[in-house]
Design an enzyme around this catalytic site. Structure first.
Site, short mmCIF file in Angstrom:
data_model
loop_
_atom_site.label_atom_id
_atom_site.label_comp_id
_atom_site.label_asym_id
_atom_site.label_seq_id
_atom_site.Cartn_x
_atom_site.Cartn_y
_atom_site.Cartn_z
N CYS A 1 0.82 -1.22 0.00
CA CYS A 1 0.00 0.00 0.00
C CYS A 1 0.85 1.27 0.00
O CYS A 1 0.33 2.36 -0.21
CB CYS A 1 -0.93 0.01 1.22
N HIS B 1 -1.08 11.17 16.02
CA HIS B 1 -1.73 10.46 14.93
C HIS B 1 -0.70 9.54 14.29
O HIS B 1 0.41 9.95 13.96
CB HIS B 1 -2.24 11.45 13.87
N HIS C 1 -4.10 4.35 10.33
CA HIS C 1 -5.40 3.70 10.43
C HIS C 1 -5.20 2.18 10.47
O HIS C 1 -4.15 1.67 10.10
CB HIS C 1 -6.30 4.08 9.25
N ASP D 1 -8.04 -6.04 6.33
CA ASP D 1 -7.62 -6.76 5.13
C ASP D 1 -6.16 -7.21 5.22
O ASP D 1 -5.49 -7.35 4.21
CB ASP D 1 -7.84 -5.90 3.88
N ARG E 1 -4.55 -4.97 9.45
CA ARG E 1 -3.46 -4.23 8.81
C ARG E 1 -3.37 -2.85 9.45
O ARG E 1 -4.21 -1.99 9.21
CB ARG E 1 -3.69 -4.10 7.31
N CYS F 1 -1.84 0.36 9.15
CA CYS F 1 -1.17 1.10 8.09
C CYS F 1 -0.71 2.42 8.69
O CYS F 1 -1.53 3.29 9.02
CB CYS F 1 -2.16 1.31 6.95
#
Length: 338
Positions: free
Chosen positions: A257, A294, A297, A301, A310, A312
């Protein structure tokens, strides 16, 4: 549009829509370990609170006979022990052992709290030979921090006998019952803050411009721009602001990704979740619990064999600590997670 945490592809990113404010429950891979930590009432009361612990049962372990009971354990040399079943996709054995070390005096011989006798000895009793290297590494790191040997026994499990019904979930039935363990610790971070709260603002100002925008303003780095995306060196990833440990290289994978991806955090308490409805999407945001940075997310999947999640994460929100530097920089207790 901020397309962070969507999979990049020829037909554009795939968006994962979820209305949950916490990650989906990962698939389960149940493992079992037995922990002797003194009085088993408090041991069960503590561990059953942890995310990833799916079942607990108290009993008597590693004595000389195949039968015993509460009145006979002094004679049969059994230890009061917790049988703990856990989902390894949510909590690792290494994390469980860090909790175990937290609630015991690791140097006490045949004693914990006000309880004295061989039945209160500390021990880790395993049923899977593959757990031994993790246990040994965790003990080595603990003893290095202590500067002396511990009194914790490491043995294969034998002669386990379930305790009487009156002892199961004892503190649930008797809220005022005796307990030498502070059960409230189960909901608190394992380690003290790596940056004191009054220094967090200063720490925020020290990070790079991109890291500041990502951690403080929920910006997103460009996909495939982080050197961590394709790096699989052994070590841990910490919050670039607070330096709190977040992820292990063991749980890192190439999701394709464009951002560093992990199957789970090092410790459940080090990350927090909230619903993110920005950019016309419904996603689960991941932040660091200590500095509220932060991070990215989490999606459902990920690799099915690793639990299906996952994480990410923006590489700019992370700092990598190589294995060779972990002990020197105060992260030796996480070597068992690699």
């Amino acid at each position: 549009m901020d397309r962070h945490h969507a999979r990049a592809g020829a037909d554009g990113p795939e968006t994962n829509h979820t209305s949950e404010s916490a990650p989906a429950t990962p698939t389960q891979s149940i493992k079992r370990i037995y922990l002797a930590a003194g009085c088993f009432w408090g041991t069960q009361g503590y561990f059953k609170q942890l995310t990833g612990v799916v079942a607990t049962r108290v009993g008597y372990a590693n004595g000389k006979t195949t039968t015993t009971d509460y009145a006979q354990i002094k004679d049969t040399d059994h230890a009061e022990t917790l049988q703990l079943d856990y989902n390894e996709h949510q909590i690792s054995l290494a994390e469980i052992l860090r909790h175990f070390f937290r609630i015991i005096d690791p140097t006490a011989v045949n004693r914990q709290g006000n309880d004295v006798g061989r039945q209160y000895r500390t021990g880790i009793f395993y049923v899977d030979q593959q757990d031994v290297p993790v246990i040994q590494t965790a003990i080595f790191s603990l003893e290095k921090m202590l500067g002396q040997l511990s009194a914790i026994v490491i043995e294969p499990l034998h002669n386990f006998v379930a305790a009487e019904d009156c002892h199961q979930d004892y503190l649930d039935k008797n809220p005022g019952g005796y307990c030498h363990i502070n059960l409230a610790l189960a909901t608190q971070p394992l380690e003290p803050s790596y940056d004191e709260p009054e220094n967090l603002e200063e720490a925020r100002q020290r990070v790079s411009g991109l890291a500041f925008e990502v951690t403080q303003h929920a910006a997103t780095e460009r996909p495939f721009s982080s050197p961590y995306d394709k790096s699989f060196e052994r070590g841990i990833y910490v919050d670039v602001v607070s330096k709190a440990p977040l992820f292990s290289s063991k749980d890192k994978f190439d999701a394709g990704c464009g951002w560093p991806s992990f199957t789970k955090p090092l410790s459940a308490g080090e990350v927090s979740y909230r619903m993110d409805t920005t950019h016309g999407m419904m996603r689960t945001e991941v932040t660091s619990s200590r500095a509220h940075s932060h991070l990215g997310h989490v999606f459902d999947d990920g690799p099915a064999q690793k639990g299906g999640l996952r994480y990410c994460i923006n590489g700019a929100a992370l700092e990598f600590i190589p294995e060779a530097e972990m002990a020197e920089r105060g992260y030796g207790q996480y070597l068992a997670d690699l």
